[in-house]
Design a protein around this motif. Structure first.
Motif, PDB file in Angstrom:
ATOM      1  N   VAL A  20      -3.418 -11.903  -2.919  1.00 12.66           N
ATOM      2  CA  VAL A  20      -3.514 -11.024  -4.676  1.00 12.66           C
ATOM      3  C   VAL A  20      -2.801  -9.617  -4.701  1.00 12.66           C
ATOM      4  CG1 VAL A  20      -5.547  -9.862  -5.354  1.00 12.66           C
ATOM      5  CG2 VAL A  20      -5.664 -12.351  -4.332  1.00 12.66           C
ATOM      6  N   CYS A  21      -2.462  -9.412  -2.699  1.00 12.71           N
ATOM      7  CA  CYS A  21      -1.963  -8.134  -2.481  1.00 12.71           C
ATOM      8  C   CYS A  21      -0.802  -7.730  -3.137  1.00 12.71           C
ATOM      9  CB  CYS A  21      -2.962  -7.523  -1.583  1.00 12.71           C
ATOM     10  SG  CYS A  21      -4.343  -6.591  -1.416  1.00 12.71           S
ATOM     11  N   THR A  22       0.033  -8.565  -2.741  1.00 11.53           N
ATOM     12  CA  THR A  22       1.008  -8.856  -2.984  1.00 11.53           C
ATOM     13  C   THR A  22       1.513  -9.299  -4.328  1.00 11.53           C
ATOM     14  OG1 THR A  22       1.574  -9.748  -0.668  1.00 11.53           O
ATOM     15  CG2 THR A  22       3.836 -10.554  -2.914  1.00 11.53           C
ATOM     16  N   ALA A  23       0.949  -9.827  -5.159  1.00 16.33           N
ATOM     17  CA  ALA A  23       0.747  -9.864  -6.716  1.00 16.33           C
ATOM     18  C   ALA A  23       0.356  -9.015  -7.293  1.00 16.33           C
ATOM     19  CB  ALA A  23      -0.081 -12.000  -7.440  1.00 16.33           C
ATOM     20  N   PHE A  27      -9.029  -6.857  -9.431  1.00 19.12           N
ATOM     21  CA  PHE A  27      -8.259  -6.586  -7.745  1.00 19.12           C
ATOM     22  C   PHE A  27      -9.835  -8.003  -6.675  1.00 19.12           C
ATOM     23  CE2 PHE A  27      -9.873  -5.970  -3.370  1.00 19.12           C
ATOM     24  CZ  PHE A  27      -8.714  -6.068  -3.011  1.00 19.12           C
ATOM     25  N   LEU A  28     -10.959  -7.231  -7.357  1.00 20.13           N
ATOM     26  CA  LEU A  28     -11.718  -8.191  -6.530  1.00 20.13           C
ATOM     27  C   LEU A  28     -11.619  -9.583  -7.219  1.00 20.13           C
ATOM     28  CD1 LEU A  28     -14.495  -5.349  -5.790  1.00 20.13           C
ATOM     29  CD2 LEU A  28     -13.203  -6.842  -4.255  1.00 20.13           C
ATOM     30  N   SER A  80      -6.552  -2.079   1.009  1.00 17.31           N
ATOM     31  CA  SER A  80      -5.762  -2.525  -0.015  1.00 17.31           C
ATOM     32  C   SER A  80      -6.003  -2.098  -1.073  1.00 17.31           C
ATOM     33  CB  SER A  80      -6.201  -4.584  -0.283  1.00 17.31           C
ATOM     34  OG  SER A  80      -5.676  -4.597   1.338  1.00 17.31           O
ATOM     35  N   PHE A  81      -7.337  -2.319  -1.517  1.00 14.88           N
ATOM     36  CA  PHE A  81      -7.233  -1.751  -2.777  1.00 14.88           C
ATOM     37  C   PHE A  81      -7.396   0.119  -3.403  1.00 14.88           C
ATOM     38  CE2 PHE A  81     -10.860   0.635  -5.588  1.00 14.88           C
ATOM     39  CZ  PHE A  81     -11.223  -0.221  -6.760  1.00 14.88           C
TER      40      PHE A  81
END
Length: 536
Positions: free
Chosen positions: A127-130, A109-110, A12-13
């Motif tokens: 979180v990824c989608t946002a 991210f974290l 993801s990162f």
């Protein structure tokens, strides 16, 4: 954390890193980005965001945003020092200025992930989608304060929700974050830390001291900076002054500002009105206190309302009834995640059977985050200037992954490649806010007419700081006149005129807000005409 969980985090990162940094050289800077780039480059030379680099002078709107010593005073200086560091590390280019801001945005991210996982069964997905949503991606890829306040907001939420840290760490970290926040954007910081303080007073009095003192420390640090800055222009008029002069006029601006804020947040799909309307029906059943007691949701809601009221009271609305809320990406991100968390709580409360919950919850999340299908502004025939897309994902990502030829770059290349040009000749740009772009890209090849109004406080401050000779030198020999979408000038003696289509609706349409961003296309419907006057 299991190996599989760490693996998903790494993937993801990496995906977010790729999207935030690919093709950062396109499109060319828009006005405010170029303003920051010029001040950042000058900061490397002088140590402060000084408007004069020994050659060209940046005085937007007749010194509206600089002090009498020609230093930027529109907002505090963290973004300029960040830009200076980015230029130092990565070079003075379009991508070089933007890179450090993108990396700072990536660092959100974290803290967001470790905060959201306390409240959701799908933290990584949310979180990824946002963070990869079109509006946030455009903010994170800009060389401005946007990514900094997204990171600071994410970090302070992590501090707030981290129960394993002791009082000393929380207190120290929140003080430092508050000071940095206030020196990045004072209004965003004021509303963010005020919302934390109010939330603590209502629900977590044990932490009230930490965030109240952090709020005070950050505000005082900014206030000292504010007192040190005298304005070289006549200043910017706030509608707050109408409270005593014309109260009814202030009320009109205030309520129009609230309406504009709601419409803007609906339009960019960070606060879909219909989704919140459906959710409010269930909130009544769940009780409002239970809803707000979800810390992430309660803080985001209080912050959003506070910022909306403050913007409406001070500024009202901008042209075409746009709201200043569109400059607040931390609220876009925070309200999006808060909406999903609230919906997840509602679904869990009303769907007790696991199989139904597992199907309904991801469907709702994808529907809310992926498109602006539910936004009333998109379907509103009374807002013809708010042209939008069924979904923003396709046009935004196409522009990033497969950038089209940039009209601003081709215009800059045309002027830079002129063999008859001279470093002692001048370019006049209309409208004047486009000066910033030309100073950054062509300032070493030409003088850019700063369009200072004669016999004003601004002109007197400029001459006092840079000297009459340097000031006169800028106006010595006019070579080019560039006019963006304005009424055509009568051809001056000795000049020839050409025109070209500029495939954005305005010269400043590379903005990160979806309410203003104009995508590069091949249709004349999405184009404006640029008049180019050249001497000789």
């Amino acid at each position: 954390m299991s190996f599989f969980s760490r693996y998903r985090l790494y993937i993801s990162f990496t995906v977010i890193l790729f999207i935030y940094t690919i093709n950062l050289n396109s499109p060319y800077f828009w006005g405010d980005e170029a303003n920051n780039a010029v001040y950042s480059a000058n900061t490397l030379l002088t140590g402060t965001p000084y408007s004069f680099n020994g050659r060209n002078l940046l005085v937007y709107a007749n010194c509206q945003s600089i002090s009498d010593s020609l230093k930027s005073n529109k907002i505090p200086w963290i973004q300029f020092y960040t830009g200076a560091a980015s230029i130092y590390l990565f070079g003075e280019s379009t991508a070089g200025v933007r890179l450090l801001y993108a990396f700072i945005g990536l660092c959100s991210f974290l803290p967001l992930y470790f905060t959201v996982r306390k409240f959701s069964s799908f933290p990584l997905f949310i979180v990824c989608t946002a963070l990869l949503s079109p509006q946030i991606v455009l903010f994170q890829r800009n060389a401005l304060y946007y990514s900094i306040i997204i990171f600071l907001y994410s970090f302070i939420l992590w501090i707030f929700h981290n129960e394993k840290t002791g009082f000393r760490f929380k207190f120290t970290a929140s003080i430092v974050t508050s000071v940095l926040f206030f020196h990045t954007h004072q209004l965003a910081a004021l509303c963010s830390f005020l919302s934390l303080t109010v939330y603590c007073y209502l629900f977590m009095k044990r932490d009230l001291k930490i965030y109240l003192l952090s709020f005070i420390a950050g505000f005082l640090s900014w206030f000292v900076f504010f007192l040190s800055m005298d304005n070289a222009s006549e200043g910017e008029y706030l509608i707050l002054n109408y409270i005593t002069e014309d109260p009814l006029k202030w009320l009109y601006y205030f309520f129009s500002g609230i309406k504009a804020g709601v419409l803007d947040f609906d339009y960019i799909n960070s606060l879909p009105l219909l989704a919140w309307g459906v959710l409010s029906f269930f909130i009544v059943k769940l009780r409002i206190k239970e809803f707000l007691s979800i810390p992430f949701v309660g803080i985001a809601f209080i912050n959003l309302v506070t910022q909306l009221l403050l913007n409406a009271a001070l500024i009202g609305f901008e042209s075409h009834y746009y709201s200043p809320l569109r400059y607040m990406p931390h609220l876009v991100l925070g309200s999006t995640i808060a909406l999903v968390l609230a919906m997840e709580k509602v679904i869990i409360s009303f769907f007790k059977k696991t199989n139904i919950k597992r199907f309904v919850l991801p469907f709702i999340i994808v529907s809310v985050l992926a498109t602006n299908l539910f936004t009333l502004s998109f379907h509103n025939p009374f807002l013809p200037h708010r042209q939008g897309y069924f979904s923003w994902w396709i046009p935004v990502y196409l522009e990033i992954i497969d950038p089209k030829p940039d009209g601003m770059k081709s215009l800059i290349d045309l002027i830079a490649g002129d063999e008859s040009g001279s470093s002692e000749k001048t370019i006049l740009v209309i409208p004047s806010y486009m000066n910033e772009v030309f100073i950054y890209y062509l300032g070493d090849k030409y003088f850019i007419d700063p369009q200072v109004i004669p016999d004003t406080n601004c002109e007197r401050a400029v001459i006092e700081n840079i000297g009459q000779e340097s000031y006169n030198r800028i106006y010595r020999d006019l070579k080019w006149i560039i006019v963006f979408g304005e009424r055509a000038l009568k051809i001056p003696p000795g000049f020839t005129k050409t025109t070209r289509l500029f495939y954005r609706k305005t010269g400043d349409a590379a903005r990160p807000e979806l309410t203003r961003h104009g995508f590069i296309g091949n249709s004349t419907e999405n184009a404006m005409e640029v008049m180019i006057y050249k001497r000789g």
